[in-house]
Design a protein around this motif. Structure first.
Motif, PDB file in Angstrom:
ATOM      1  N   HIS A 136      54.400  34.991  40.945  1.00 46.50           N
ATOM      2  CA  HIS A 136      54.030  34.990  41.116  1.00 46.50           C
ATOM      3  C   HIS A 136      52.482  34.246  41.403  1.00 46.50           C
ATOM      4  O   HIS A 136      52.401  33.554  39.815  1.00 46.50           O
ATOM      5  N   TRP A 137      51.802  33.393  42.694  1.00 51.13           N
ATOM      6  CA  TRP A 137      50.510  32.906  41.869  1.00 51.13           C
ATOM      7  C   TRP A 137      49.013  33.277  43.120  1.00 51.13           C
ATOM      8  O   TRP A 137      49.859  33.288  44.074  1.00 51.13           O
ATOM      9  N   SER A 138      48.441  33.219  42.900  1.00 50.13           N
ATOM     10  CA  SER A 138      47.404  33.327  43.107  1.00 50.13           C
ATOM     11  C   SER A 138      45.927  32.609  42.321  1.00 50.13           C
ATOM     12  O   SER A 138      45.599  32.489  41.622  1.00 50.13           O
ATOM     13  N   LEU A 139      44.684  32.879  42.993  1.00 54.38           N
ATOM     14  CA  LEU A 139      43.714  32.054  43.185  1.00 54.38           C
ATOM     15  C   LEU A 139      42.681  33.355  43.166  1.00 54.38           C
ATOM     16  O   LEU A 139      42.854  33.847  44.777  1.00 54.38           O
ATOM     17  N   THR A 140      41.791  33.818  42.262  1.00 54.61           N
ATOM     18  CA  THR A 140      41.824  34.956  42.709  1.00 54.61           C
ATOM     19  C   THR A 140      39.851  35.861  41.603  1.00 54.61           C
ATOM     20  O   THR A 140      39.879  34.482  41.056  1.00 54.61           O
ATOM     21  N   ASP A 141      39.028  35.898  42.735  1.00 54.12           N
ATOM     22  CA  ASP A 141      38.386  35.907  42.106  1.00 54.12           C
ATOM     23  C   ASP A 141      37.791  37.140  41.177  1.00 54.12           C
ATOM     24  O   ASP A 141      38.562  38.148  41.180  1.00 54.12           O
ATOM     25  N   PRO A 142      37.759  36.509  40.273  1.00 55.69           N
ATOM     26  CA  PRO A 142      37.428  37.458  38.539  1.00 55.69           C
ATOM     27  C   PRO A 142      36.752  38.437  39.063  1.00 55.69           C
ATOM     28  O   PRO A 142      36.884  39.364  38.136  1.00 55.69           O
TER      29      PRO A 142
END
Length: 159
Positions: A136-142
């Motif tokens: 699972h790979w995402s670029l996410t706003d923390p």
């Protein structure tokens, strides 16, 4: 003879740079996602991740909203359990993101609809079990938990 050698080498290099088949994360709908993601030496899952090597990945994305910070959320789903990839999960993604020209680093200001390119690698550690998994790979706003991009890649860790 010389032409056929050049042709075969060119075809081999092209095969290494084809887009990789991935699945959308549930609840996320990214247009043309499969055509934007490349995992080196893997065009069709399950991707074989050999221990003591690196998995190289690059992908293009266009945020649907602006972002000023993105972290990588990278984990292995094994038998329904999510395990973080050591050294990658939770790490700031901004220094691995480039403008569309793939040379100019972005300053962590992502505008809606603009194309960006992410490039990174994961160490496939010797301690990882030889097993089938889903990466699972995402670029996410923390802060908000919103994804700029999110996908899943069937894989297998091998010796």
């Amino acid at each position: 003879m010389q032409f056929s050698s050049v042709f075969l080498i060119s075809c081999g290099l092209a095969a290494c740079s084809y887009a990789t088949q991935v699945d959308q994360c549930s609840g996320v709908n990214t247009t043309n996602l499969e055509q934007e993601i490349t995992v080196k030496n893997c065009s069709k899952p399950p991707c074989r991740l050999k221990k003591n090597t690196k998995m190289y990945i690059s992908f293009k994305f266009q945020p649907e909203i602006p972002f000023t910070q993105l972290v990588q959320v990278v984990n292995a789903k094994i038998a329904g359990i999510s395990l973080p990839f050591i050294g990658v999960d939770g790490v700031n993604a901004c220094d691995k993101i480039y403008e569309a020209d793939e040379k100019t680093k972005n300053n962590c200001q992502f505008r809606k609809g603009r194309t960006y390119v992410f490039k990174d690698s994961i160490d496939v550690l010797q301690i990882y079990p030889s097993v089938k998994l889903v990466v699972h790979w995402s670029l996410t706003d923390p802060q908000t938990g919103r994804h700029a991009v999110c996908f899943e890649l069937p894989a297998r860790i091998t010796n």
